[in-house]
Structure formats: structure tokens, C-alpha cells
Design an enzyme around this catalytic site. Sequence first.
Site, PDB file in Angstrom:
ATOM      1  N   LYS A  20       0.858  -1.187   0.000  1.00 33.34           N
ATOM      2  CA  LYS A  20       0.000   0.000   0.000  1.00 33.34           C
ATOM      3  C   LYS A  20       0.885   1.225   0.000  1.00 33.34           C
ATOM      4  O   LYS A  20       1.994   1.197   0.528  1.00 33.34           O
ATOM      5  CB  LYS A  20      -0.873   0.027   1.260  1.00 33.34           C
ATOM      6  CG  LYS A  20      -2.112   0.878   1.110  1.00 33.34           C
ATOM      7  CD  LYS A  20      -3.225   0.085   0.471  1.00 33.34           C
ATOM      8  CE  LYS A  20      -4.414   0.954   0.122  1.00 33.34           C
ATOM      9  NZ  LYS A  20      -5.568   0.130  -0.287  1.00 33.34           N
TER      10      LYS A  20
ATOM     11  N   ASP B  89      -6.921   4.366  -4.865  1.00 30.80           N
ATOM     12  CA  ASP B  89      -7.579   4.224  -3.563  1.00 30.80           C
ATOM     13  C   ASP B  89      -8.232   5.588  -3.324  1.00 30.80           C
ATOM     14  O   ASP B  89      -8.430   6.346  -4.290  1.00 30.80           O
ATOM     15  CB  ASP B  89      -6.554   3.861  -2.464  1.00 30.80           C
ATOM     16  CG  ASP B  89      -7.197   3.353  -1.176  1.00 30.80           C
ATOM     17  OD1 ASP B  89      -7.545   2.169  -1.102  1.00 30.80           O
ATOM     18  OD2 ASP B  89      -7.379   4.162  -0.233  1.00 30.80           O
TER      19      ASP B  89
HETATM   20  O1  2IT Z   1      -8.110  -1.415  -1.005  1.00 31.17           O
HETATM   21  C1  2IT Z   1      -7.966  -1.945  -2.129  1.00 31.17           C
HETATM   22  O2  2IT Z   1      -8.096  -3.163  -2.300  1.00 31.17           O
HETATM   23  C2  2IT Z   1      -7.642  -1.064  -3.252  1.00 31.17           C
HETATM   24  N1  2IT Z   1      -7.501   0.132  -3.061  1.00 31.17           N
HETATM   25  C3  2IT Z   1      -7.436  -1.641  -4.619  1.00 31.17           C
HETATM   26  C4  2IT Z   1      -6.066  -2.183  -4.762  1.00 31.17           C
HETATM   27  C5  2IT Z   1      -5.705  -2.640  -6.159  1.00 31.17           C
HETATM   28  O3  2IT Z   1      -4.512  -2.927  -6.330  1.00 31.17           O
HETATM   29  O4  2IT Z   1      -6.557  -2.696  -7.039  1.00 31.17           O
END
Ligand code: 2IT
Length: 445
Positions: free
Chosen positions: A124, A164
Site C-alpha cells: 500500500k 484508492d
Molecule cells: O483497497 C484496495 O483493495 C484497493 N484500493 C485496490 C487495490 C488494487 O490494487 O486494485
Amino acid sequence: MTFKEFMAKVEAKNPGEPEFLQAVKSVVETIWDAYESNPRFVQNNILERLVEPERTIIFRVPWMDDNGEVHVNRGIRVQYNSAIGPYKGGIRFHPSVNLSTLKFLGFEQIFKNSLTSLPMGGGKGGSDFDARGRSDAEIMRFCQSFMAELYRHIGADLDVPAGDIGVGAREVGYMYGYYKKLRNEYTGVFTGKGRTWGGSLIRPEATGFGVVYFTNEMLKTKGTDFKGKTVALSGFGQVAWGVAQKVTELGGKVVTLSGPDGYVYDEEGLNEEKIAYMTELRASNNDRIADYADKFPNAKFFAGKRPWEVKVDIAIPAATQNELDADDAKALLANDVFCVCEAANMPCTAEAMGILLDAKILYAPGKAANAGGVATSGLEMTQNSMRLSWESEEVDEKLQSIMRNIHAACLEHGAQDDGYVDYFKGANVAGFIKVATAMCDQGLV
Ligand code: 2IT
């Protein structure tokens, strides 16, 4: 080591990180038995290794606003776990972003990605950048400065970011474009891309659609479905937008939306025009749901309040972490809400979650219910690798099948002796076993 001793150690090592400690505590509590009963996991000290990110990159993001003033934000990427695939997870731009938030999100992402059954590790990233009131040019300059450092740490087989909160197709475009320029290569290093330049159909809707598919599976276990049900929904971003579309399509009625300024109650329920307006609201960059009540005067705006006081059948928190607390959970139960499905990441506080589980209503955690977003990101990566693009029906079918499988995994690992399904425990245990086994197989790395 006891669970208490384990937590004391994690707390001492990560002071001042309440969201991270909240996520670790709630997850580890539920997987403790699965951990302790497996001598291989204990021998390999898997839990202590799992809570420590493999790598965290922290960097300065300087940028210039339209008046020539220089600003500095902090950029972070937590590369949490790569046991089952390249690091994968979104990038969040929001003033609340700090190491604690990104570590909690990255930690959750490990289990979520494992549940999708696709080969993706957990990661993340983000920044404390506040996009409110910023021009398009300012946002582009910020994204480019962010990528000027991050590009050297990511790659299609290494770490694949996505959107996100605060990062949608526009921001992904600016970051992807800059990555491409710096690296001089065109690869699937981001997901959530525009559909004409490598993005997957259905990816924008996928998180919300997946939440509704998952909720539908839960409702099926009670012999019911969305028809005629009222839904309290929070947020008005991309996830809430997908939820609103699919609930409405399946015959349910979404009666609330919310923002940082309060919530709106629309007794008539959302329809196509109102759902389309959510996109306009999001693009306005001003984060106000009050505008909805100006546009549709039949809706009532409640300043500074949250939608959990409205009498409905189903609640779907789709805004942000800890947006539903113990009092809210009690209010939901007092109104006979029988299903709470998390569309956001960790929207229920630990206390609220305990109350919902004790009441034995249908309750599903975000890491299971909202996994359709990252699952469809996984499908975007597959399409990019194959250099082709699937029709939306094909992507949607795969998404539905993935959500059914996640639901089945929760049942397998979360069913209690009295028949109640603890989806929280089920999701954690199912996600954990796969990652822990891979870590054991790969030795001490
Ligand atoms: O919280 C999540 O799963 C997302 N923000 C999507 C992450 C992604 O790599 O599609």
C-alpha cells in the site's frame, strides 16, 4: 509465546500507530489457533515475520502550486509481503495518510489479495496530499513529483500500485505517464488504467459490484436477496458508486450517501440520474455531499452526522476506516438492520465489530467483501501480460466467480458450532494459511 505477549511486543515496536495496531490485534486474535496448531508456522516464527513489512520506502514530494508557492508532502510505499506474488495494493492521497494508516492498509491487503486466489502479494502507498480545491495542473505536478521517486521501486513483476481514496483514473494516468517516460517502457505497472491504454473493463465498478455480489451470497444463506431491501450506504466515491449501481439493478433501494460534511437521506432511493451525479460530485474535488441535496431537493441533508441512524435493512459502509463506531453499531441493531457488509477498509471500529458479531447478524469484513477491486486489478495484470483485452461480460463473470469462492472460503473457515458464520474469522484464517504456507516453503527470507 501467548497472544498477549505477542501483542505487547508489536505494540512496543510500533508506538503511535493506532490503526496499524487495531488491524494487527483483530486479525491475529482470530488466527491465533490456526497459527499455534501448526508446528511448521510456529517453528518458522511466521506471525512475527508477517507483521513486519518486507520494506518501507519514505520520501519527500516537493511540488509547486499555481501561484508559484512550494509545498512539501510525504510519500510512502509499504511493500508488505511478497510470498505469493508481486506487491499489490492501492495508493491513497488524503491528509489523514501516515505510516500507521498505510501499514494497516498494507497488512489487510496481504489477506485480501490471498483470498482472491490470484498471485498477488500485499502493499500500500500514498501521501498526505490534500487535493481539495487543487487545479488539474497542480494535481498533475504532484503526481509527477510523487512518481519521480517511486518509479525506481515499482515494476510489473515487482510492485503494481492502483487507486484508492483520492487516486482515480486521472491520478493513475498522470503517474503511469510519468513512469513510462522515466523508465522508457510500456508495461502493466499500474492497474485502474484508462480503458484505451491498458485498463480493464469493469475495473472502475469492480469493488462496488464485488461487495454486492458478496452481500448477495450472504443473503442467500438466509434465503433472501436484495429485492425490496433498503440500504444505508456511506461515502460517494468510486466504491459507493459501484455499490449503488448494482444494488439498484438487483431491486434494492439505496437511501443514503455521506461525505465529511454529513449525510443525505433520499427516501425515494437512488436512480440512474442520481448515480450519474455521484461521478460529477467526485470530479468537483470539493468533498461535499450537501451538494446532492441542493441538486435533488427531495433529499434531506444532515450536517455533521453519519447515516447509521436511518432505519434500513442493510448497511454498507463504503467511505473510510473507523467510520462506524460502537454507538452506530447499537443504533443499527436497534433498527433491526440484519446485514452489515464492509465496502471500505476497516470501516467498523474494533468495538463496533464486536457488537455486530455478538448480535450474530450477517457481518462481513472489507478484506473479503471488497476484494473484487483488487481481484479485477489482478485480471487487468493478466490481460496486460497477454496483451489483449477481455469483454466486460468475461471480466464480470470472473469477478462473480471470485466473490463466490471468497464467500465459500469464509464459510469453510468461519462456521461456528451453533451454525453462525463468523466471516471475519473465516476471511482471516483462509487468507493467512495460504500466505503462511508459502512463507514456510520459501525459507527464511
Ligand atoms: O483497497 C484496495 O483493495 C484497493 N484500493 C485496490 C487495490 C488494487 O490494487 O486494485
